[in-house]
Design a protein around this motif. Structure first.
Motif, PDB file in Angstrom:
ATOM      1  N   UNK A 193    -101.344  24.030  16.624  1.00 43.27           N
ATOM      2  CA  UNK A 193    -100.277  23.663  17.557  1.00 43.27           C
ATOM      3  C   UNK A 193     -99.046  24.544  17.419  1.00 43.27           C
ATOM      4  N   UNK A 194     -98.951  25.327  16.352  1.00 41.86           N
ATOM      5  CA  UNK A 194     -97.738  26.105  16.095  1.00 41.86           C
ATOM      6  C   UNK A 194     -97.432  27.097  17.219  1.00 41.86           C
ATOM      7  N   UNK A 195     -98.411  27.857  17.737  1.00 38.29           N
ATOM      8  CA  UNK A 195     -98.085  28.759  18.859  1.00 38.29           C
ATOM      9  C   UNK A 195     -97.525  28.029  20.075  1.00 38.29           C
ATOM     10  N   UNK A 196     -98.010  26.820  20.335  1.00 42.41           N
ATOM     11  CA  UNK A 196     -97.482  26.035  21.455  1.00 42.41           C
ATOM     12  C   UNK A 196     -96.025  25.668  21.197  1.00 42.41           C
ATOM     13  N   UNK A 197     -95.722  25.270  19.967  1.00 45.45           N
ATOM     14  CA  UNK A 197     -94.335  24.920  19.624  1.00 45.45           C
ATOM     15  C   UNK A 197     -93.420  26.144  19.718  1.00 45.45           C
ATOM     16  N   UNK A 198     -93.906  27.287  19.287  1.00 43.79           N
ATOM     17  CA  UNK A 198     -93.112  28.510  19.395  1.00 43.79           C
ATOM     18  C   UNK A 198     -92.838  28.849  20.856  1.00 43.79           C
ATOM     19  N   UNK A 199     -93.834  28.640  21.706  1.00 44.70           N
ATOM     20  CA  UNK A 199     -93.657  28.893  23.135  1.00 44.70           C
ATOM     21  C   UNK A 199     -92.616  27.960  23.733  1.00 44.70           C
ATOM     22  N   UNK A 200     -92.681  26.684  23.354  1.00 35.55           N
ATOM     23  CA  UNK A 200     -91.694  25.727  23.860  1.00 35.55           C
ATOM     24  C   UNK A 200     -90.290  26.076  23.378  1.00 35.55           C
ATOM     25  N   UNK A 201     -90.198  26.545  22.141  1.00 33.57           N
ATOM     26  CA  UNK A 201     -88.889  26.933  21.614  1.00 33.57           C
ATOM     27  C   UNK A 201     -88.316  28.108  22.406  1.00 33.57           C
ATOM     28  N   UNK A 202     -89.177  29.078  22.733  1.00 31.94           N
ATOM     29  CA  UNK A 202     -88.715  30.230  23.510  1.00 31.94           C
ATOM     30  C   UNK A 202     -88.270  29.805  24.907  1.00 31.94           C
ATOM     31  N   UNK A 203     -89.039  28.894  25.524  1.00 34.63           N
ATOM     32  CA  UNK A 203     -88.765  28.500  26.911  1.00 34.63           C
ATOM     33  C   UNK A 203     -87.559  27.566  27.039  1.00 34.63           C
ATOM     34  N   UNK A 204     -87.421  26.659  26.069  1.00 34.27           N
ATOM     35  CA  UNK A 204     -86.438  25.591  26.238  1.00 34.27           C
ATOM     36  C   UNK A 204     -85.355  25.548  25.163  1.00 34.27           C
ATOM     37  N   UNK A 205     -85.464  26.399  24.170  1.00 43.21           N
ATOM     38  CA  UNK A 205     -84.441  26.397  23.122  1.00 43.21           C
ATOM     39  C   UNK A 205     -83.053  26.679  23.684  1.00 43.21           C
ATOM     40  N   UNK A 206     -82.985  27.605  24.632  1.00 43.49           N
ATOM     41  CA  UNK A 206     -81.714  27.927  25.240  1.00 43.49           C
ATOM     42  C   UNK A 206     -81.179  26.843  26.142  1.00 43.49           C
ATOM     43  N   UNK A 207     -82.042  25.885  26.482  1.00 40.52           N
ATOM     44  CA  UNK A 207     -81.632  24.766  27.338  1.00 40.52           C
ATOM     45  C   UNK A 207     -81.315  23.511  26.518  1.00 40.52           C
ATOM     46  N   UNK A 274    -100.774  17.265  25.382  1.00 34.13           N
ATOM     47  CA  UNK A 274     -99.836  16.750  26.376  1.00 34.13           C
ATOM     48  C   UNK A 274     -98.392  17.126  26.119  1.00 34.13           C
ATOM     49  N   UNK A 275     -98.128  17.839  25.037  1.00 38.04           N
ATOM     50  CA  UNK A 275     -96.729  18.050  24.660  1.00 38.04           C
ATOM     51  C   UNK A 275     -96.019  18.990  25.628  1.00 38.04           C
ATOM     52  N   UNK A 276     -96.704  20.010  26.130  1.00 39.04           N
ATOM     53  CA  UNK A 276     -96.060  20.945  27.058  1.00 39.04           C
ATOM     54  C   UNK A 276     -95.631  20.215  28.326  1.00 39.04           C
ATOM     55  N   UNK A 277     -96.537  19.407  28.879  1.00 39.48           N
ATOM     56  CA  UNK A 277     -96.208  18.657  30.094  1.00 39.48           C
ATOM     57  C   UNK A 277     -95.047  17.696  29.858  1.00 39.48           C
ATOM     58  N   UNK A 278     -95.008  17.075  28.672  1.00 37.25           N
ATOM     59  CA  UNK A 278     -93.934  16.127  28.361  1.00 37.25           C
ATOM     60  C   UNK A 278     -92.580  16.818  28.314  1.00 37.25           C
ATOM     61  N   UNK A 279     -92.520  17.986  27.678  1.00 40.74           N
ATOM     62  CA  UNK A 279     -91.260  18.725  27.586  1.00 40.74           C
ATOM     63  C   UNK A 279     -90.861  19.253  28.966  1.00 40.74           C
ATOM     64  N   UNK A 280     -91.833  19.770  29.701  1.00 44.81           N
ATOM     65  CA  UNK A 280     -91.535  20.269  31.049  1.00 44.81           C
ATOM     66  C   UNK A 280     -90.956  19.158  31.917  1.00 44.81           C
ATOM     67  N   UNK A 281     -91.553  17.964  31.833  1.00 49.17           N
ATOM     68  CA  UNK A 281     -91.065  16.837  32.639  1.00 49.17           C
ATOM     69  C   UNK A 281     -89.649  16.447  32.228  1.00 49.17           C
ATOM     70  N   UNK A 282     -89.381  16.478  30.924  1.00 47.09           N
ATOM     71  CA  UNK A 282     -88.055  16.104  30.441  1.00 47.09           C
ATOM     72  C   UNK A 282     -86.989  17.033  30.980  1.00 47.09           C
ATOM     73  N   UNK A 283     -87.268  18.324  31.009  1.00 46.91           N
ATOM     74  CA  UNK A 283     -86.269  19.281  31.458  1.00 46.91           C
ATOM     75  C   UNK A 283     -86.271  19.478  32.965  1.00 46.91           C
ATOM     76  N   UNK A 284     -87.260  18.896  33.652  1.00 46.74           N
ATOM     77  CA  UNK A 284     -87.265  18.942  35.109  1.00 46.74           C
ATOM     78  C   UNK A 284     -86.344  17.904  35.696  1.00 46.74           C
ATOM     79  N   UNK A 285     -86.026  16.853  34.909  1.00 42.86           N
ATOM     80  CA  UNK A 285     -85.162  15.768  35.413  1.00 42.86           C
ATOM     81  C   UNK A 285     -83.689  16.170  35.412  1.00 42.86           C
TER      82      UNK A 285
END
Length: 285
Positions: A193-207, A274-285
């Motif tokens: 799961x670590x690469x997925x977490x790194x991707x989420x950090x890159x995409x949403x860390x600045x947000x 499901x974690x990517x979809x959950x984070x995407x949904x959170x930041x879409x609101x």
């Protein structure tokens, strides 16, 4: 009553997406009552056959992008496993067959509330009702309910890689989303799961997304910090004892908990799917 031990592969049913405490392999040990040994082995065999029956078809459907078909096959298989476990428990409500059957039923039916679990356990005989593993599962479900979606996060105390004190409240409840990852170095799905977490950090860390790891269930204390360094985890990691996982009713890892800016729990997720979809949904609101 005489008993002896044999290895069982019950944990295989959860091994694809998560790991369970103490399971650095995929087998557990159960004491089998000698008077139901044949029934136990027959049940174990049928359980494994049911699990393996559609696994290739499910994997092929996922690989081809037909997620709907994969989920349909998975649901059909899960129902067949649940039906087998319940019928076996009803026939063996106070012996080792019933223990395995009820344990597997509870593990594979995550939607059951603690009240429903208590009702099922109450239908068992005296020996099974007092079984330590079943009581631990019930306690974990109650803890999970107290840390379910909409509940305030529970603070965790531990230390960072440098030994300095660290708390979850250093990050959560401070106006931003926090994704908490419960993991262990020996858990393959956790490492995957670590690469997925790194991707989420890159995409949403600045947000405003913060990722916080909670290292638990380690066999050797030094394994967690070594994994952080080897896997180049760039987010804070709290090294805590088992009480951290117990407070959240964690029964399998990786478990990921998304905490909303106001400090309430937005999502609980087992496995990374499901974690990517959950984070995407959170930041879409």
């Amino acid at each position: 009553m005489k008993t002896h031990h044999i290895a069982i592969a019950a944990a295989l049913l959860l091994a694809l997406v998560s790991c369970r405490q103490g399971n650095t392999s995929t087998s557990n040990s159960v004491t089998i009552d000698t008077n139901v040994e044949e029934e136990f082995i027959a049940f174990q065999t049928e359980l494994q056959e049911l699990y393996g029956r559609d696994q290739q078809a499910i994997a092929a459907a996922f690989d081809s992008g037909d997620e709907a078909r994969a989920m349909e096959l998975s649901a059909e298989r899960d129902k067949a496993i649940s039906d087998l476990c319940m019928s076996s428990f009803e026939k063996h409500s106070n012996d080792s067959v019933g223990l395995l059957a009820l344990s597997m039923y509870l593990q594979t039916n995550d939607g059951l509330g603690s009240g429903e679990m208590e009702e099922l356990i109450s239908r068992a005989g005296d020996t099974l009702r007092g079984n330590e593993d079943l009581q631990e599962m019930l306690a974990a479900r109650k803890a999970a309910e107290s840390s379910s979606e909409g509940c305030p996060f529970i603070d965790i105390e531990g230390c960072g890689p440098d030994g300095a004190a660290m708390r979850l409240s250093d990050f959560a409840g401070r106006g931003g989303y926090v994704l908490v990852d419960f993991w262990a170095s020996w858990c393959g799905p956790c490492m995957n799961a670590i690469p997925t977490l790194k991707s989420l950090q890159r995409r949403y860390g600045g947000k405003g997304l913060k990722i916080v790891g909670v290292n638990c269930w380690e066999e050797e204390a030094e394994n967690g910090p070594a994994a952080v360094k080897e896997r180049k985890m760039t987010w804070p990691v709290i090294f805590a004892d088992d009480s951290a996982a117990n407070m959240y009713g964690i029964q399998a890892i990786p478990t990921l908990i998304l905490i909303a800016p106001d400090g309430t729990i937005a999502r609980r997720i087992v496995g990374e799917a499901e974690v990517v979809a959950a984070v995407e949904a959170a930041f879409a609101n």
